[in-house]
Each structure stands twice: as structure tokens, then as C-alpha cells.
Design a protein around this motif. Structure first.
Motif, PDB file in Angstrom:
ATOM      1  N   ILE A  89      19.805  -3.474   1.422  1.00 15.59           N
ATOM      2  CA  ILE A  89      19.611  -4.826   0.881  1.00 15.59           C
ATOM      3  C   ILE A  89      18.312  -5.398   1.443  1.00 15.59           C
ATOM      4  O   ILE A  89      17.511  -5.986   0.723  1.00 15.59           O
ATOM      5  N   ASP A  90      18.079  -5.198   2.748  1.00 16.32           N
ATOM      6  CA  ASP A  90      16.835  -5.632   3.383  1.00 16.32           C
ATOM      7  C   ASP A  90      16.020  -4.377   3.702  1.00 16.32           C
ATOM      8  O   ASP A  90      16.434  -3.550   4.507  1.00 16.32           O
ATOM      9  N   ASN A  91      14.866  -4.224   3.045  1.00 12.96           N
ATOM     10  CA  ASN A  91      14.075  -2.997   3.203  1.00 12.96           C
ATOM     11  C   ASN A  91      12.954  -3.102   4.234  1.00 12.96           C
ATOM     12  O   ASN A  91      12.098  -2.224   4.299  1.00 12.96           O
ATOM     13  N   CYS A  94      12.648  -0.081   6.308  1.00 15.96           N
ATOM     14  CA  CYS A  94      12.014   1.040   5.599  1.00 15.96           C
ATOM     15  C   CYS A  94      10.497   0.969   5.716  1.00 15.96           C
ATOM     16  O   CYS A  94       9.834   1.969   6.006  1.00 15.96           O
ATOM     17  N   PHE A  95       9.949  -0.217   5.468  1.00 15.05           N
ATOM     18  CA  PHE A  95       8.493  -0.402   5.554  1.00 15.05           C
ATOM     19  C   PHE A  95       7.996  -0.038   6.951  1.00 15.05           C
ATOM     20  O   PHE A  95       7.008   0.669   7.113  1.00 15.05           O
ATOM     21  N   GLN A  96       8.703  -0.550   7.964  1.00 16.75           N
ATOM     22  CA  GLN A  96       8.282  -0.323   9.354  1.00 16.75           C
ATOM     23  C   GLN A  96       8.360   1.156   9.733  1.00 16.75           C
ATOM     24  O   GLN A  96       7.483   1.668  10.437  1.00 16.75           O
ATOM     25  N   ILE A 146       5.432  -3.911  -4.922  1.00 15.11           N
ATOM     26  CA  ILE A 146       4.198  -4.620  -4.533  1.00 15.11           C
ATOM     27  C   ILE A 146       4.058  -4.621  -3.017  1.00 15.11           C
ATOM     28  O   ILE A 146       3.003  -4.311  -2.463  1.00 15.11           O
ATOM     29  N   GLU A 147       5.165  -4.963  -2.337  1.00 12.85           N
ATOM     30  CA  GLU A 147       5.150  -5.069  -0.872  1.00 12.85           C
ATOM     31  C   GLU A 147       4.816  -3.735  -0.215  1.00 12.85           C
ATOM     32  O   GLU A 147       3.978  -3.659   0.691  1.00 12.85           O
ATOM     33  N   ILE A 189      -4.015  -4.649  -5.072  1.00 15.86           N
ATOM     34  CA  ILE A 189      -3.500  -3.511  -4.301  1.00 15.86           C
ATOM     35  C   ILE A 189      -4.504  -2.363  -4.396  1.00 15.86           C
ATOM     36  O   ILE A 189      -4.754  -1.847  -5.486  1.00 15.86           O
ATOM     37  N   PRO A 190      -5.118  -1.975  -3.272  1.00 15.06           N
ATOM     38  CA  PRO A 190      -6.159  -0.927  -3.313  1.00 15.06           C
ATOM     39  C   PRO A 190      -5.590   0.484  -3.354  1.00 15.06           C
ATOM     40  O   PRO A 190      -5.570   1.189  -2.353  1.00 15.06           O
ATOM     41  N   ILE A 191      -5.107   0.893  -4.517  1.00 12.77           N
ATOM     42  CA  ILE A 191      -4.577   2.254  -4.663  1.00 12.77           C
ATOM     43  C   ILE A 191      -5.740   3.257  -4.712  1.00 12.77           C
ATOM     44  O   ILE A 191      -6.901   2.864  -4.855  1.00 12.77           O
TER      45      ILE A 191
END
Length: 295
Positions: A89-91, A94-96, A146-147, A189-191
């Protein structure tokens, strides 16, 4: 000239390349990895207890290394899978976890470079590209998309792809690709967009990179099974309305993406990782260390 000699040496001894694959469960990451490597690299997930299938396990980071031979060039390919991403529910965790993994590889290089005596067996595990699997909603990018791309793009070459693209008609797919790229531009977003210099690069390079750029985000269909089509075996799926072939460039972008990653743009992705992304991280880290010392 020295650069060309170095390139020839690399071709002779082979290349080492690391690719991370990120996306929510059910988008075909495992099938894509196995199709990319033409081998059962990642085992299919099986849940022994159906009652526990809904339980959130959290993200895991799992590297798999496979030796490939691409037209006589040896490639030691490490694919870093990220099962569990997007299932919470809170990702934030995952990002970290993903960012922490990428930065630890940079820290290992920084530490090795600082040694008086280098370790001849040291393995550079920096990740050169990240394929981010976008859910084929048909609408636009979600907040999590996006995040993640915004947070990770300063550390890695992010390449957006659409998982299970055969859920779209050709018109729907073209429309969804357009919306995704508009969102990426809107959010700055610099892809990795297959960069080229119209003044410096030759016509062939410009044409090739322009074509690959126009395919973003790459539409992927993964399938490990082979079926018979007109007397020949192909990797693909049989539907009531027809056949989808994984390696047919008229059906999806898999073949062009694979060639870009493992052949035409492998060196460019490695050079950007070392010369730009790693150098920026190194400068930030050393600057912070110097500031802490002066306080």
C-alpha cells in the motif's frame, strides 16, 4: 585511436552488462527476462498455500547472471529482478530499497578506486540500465510510475516499457505510448532517450537513434513457448483472432529493444553510467564528506 583499440579489446574479451527490471507483479517481468536470455533464468513464482497468496511479502532484489553469445561477442549479463515492487500500500520502502541497491554498487567502486592496491578480481556490479514496466491501463502514468522514474533517473538510465502490450489494439497502443511520453515530458523525467547530436553524429546513428526514440515506451510481449507458423517455429501466442510473435517487429518492440541493450547501445549505456551518473554521485558523496569534515 586509443578509444578504438580499447573497444576492440572489449569485443575480444567480451562485455559485462547489468540490467535491472522493475514493475508491478503480473506485468510479465519473469517471462521477459527468460525470453531476453532465451533460458529459464528466473523461476516462475508458485504459491504453495493459496490462502497466503494475498499476503504482502515486500520487495526483494535478486540478481541473476547468465553468459550470452551475441554474434560471437561474449556478454556476461546480470539481470536484477525486483519481485514485490508495487505490491505494498505504501511503496516508499520499495523506492528506498532500489535506490539503496544502486548507490551501494557506486559505493563499492568508489571504495575500490580509493585503495592503494586494487583488487584484480574486483567485479563492477553497477547497473547500466533500468527497464521500468508500465501497467497497460490505456490512460496515463500513475503516481507510482512518475515517482519511481523521477527518483531513480539521477542514478540510472531509465527506459520505460509497456508490459503485456498485446492487451491493446494497434490504435490503442499508439495512443497510450503518446500519453505516456507526454506525461514524461510534462513531469521533466530524464529517461534514457537514445541521445544523438545532429552536428556530431553520422546519418546512420541519427536515423537509428531517432527510430528507437520514436518507439518509447517500448511495447513488450513476452512468451517462452514456441508455436508453428507457416511451417516454422516461432516464439509467440495463439489467440482466437490470430498469432502474436515475440520476435516480429511488426507485432511488438522486443527484438529492437533486445538489440539496443545487448548490441548497438550497450557501450553507450555503460559510458553514460560511468562518465555521467557515477561521476555525479561520486562528486556529491565526496562533497558531503568534505563538508562534514569542515564542520
Amino acid at each position: 585511436m586509443a578509444h578504438r583499440i580499447g573497444r576492440r579489446k572489449n569485443v575480444k574479451k567480451g562485455f559485462q552488462f547489468t540490467l535491472m527490471v522493475v514493475g508491478a507483479s503480473g506485468l510479465g517481468r519473469t517471462t521477459f527476462i527468460n525470453t531476453l536470455c532465451d533460458a529459464d533464468v528466473v523461476p516462475k513464482r508458485e504459491c504453495d498455500e493459496p490462502d497466503m497468496a494475498h499476503v504482502e511479502e515486500g520487495i526483494k532484489i535478486k540478481p541473476y547472471t547468465v553468459e550470452l553469445d551475441e554474434d560471437g561477442v561474449k556478454i556476461s549479463l546480470t539481470v536484477v529482478d525486483t519481485p514485490g515492487f508495487g505490491d505494498m500500500i505504501d511503496n516508499e520502502y520499495c523506492f528506498q530499497e532500489i535506490l539503496g541497491y544502486l548507490e551501494r554498487q557506486y559505493d563499492d567502486i568508489l571504495s575500490e578506486e580509493s585503495r592503494i592496491k586494487r583488487n584484480p578480481r574486483f567485479r563492477d556490479n553497477r547497473v547500466h540500465a533500468l527497464l521500468y514496466f508500465i501497467t497497460p491501463t490505456g490512460h496515463s502514468l500513475r503516481e507510482i510510475d512518475i515517482e519511481l522514474m523521477k527518483r531513480l533517473s539521477p542514478r540510472i538510465n531509465v527506459i520505460p516499457v509497456i508490459g503485456k502490450a498485446d492487451t491493446f489494439t494497434p490504435v490503442e497502443l499508439a495512443d497510450f505510448k503518446k500519453r505516456v511520453m507526454e506525461d514524461i515530458e510534462h513531469h521533466n523525467i530524464p529517461i534514457y532517450n537514445f541521445p544523438y547530436d545532429p552536428e556530431e553524429d553520422d546519418e546512420e546513428t541519427i536515423d537509428e537513434n531517432s527510430e528507437l526514440r520514436s518507439l518509447l515506451p517500448f511495447a513488450l510481449i513476452g512468451c517462452e513457448e514456441e508455436i508453428m507458423v507457416s511451417g516454422r517455429k516461432v516464439r509467440g501466442r495463439q489467440y482466437p483472432w490470430g498469432i502474436v510473435e515475440v520476435d516480429n517487429t511488426q507485432h511488438c518492440d522486443f527484438a529492437k529493444l533486445r538489440f539496443a541493450l545487448l548490441s548497438s547501445h550497450l557501450q553507450d549505456l555503460k559510458e553514460i553510467t560511468h562518465d555521467y551518473l557515477y561521476e555525479n554521485y561520486r562528486t556529491e558523496k565526496l562533497s558531503r564528506s568534505a563538508e562534514n569534515l569542515s564542520e
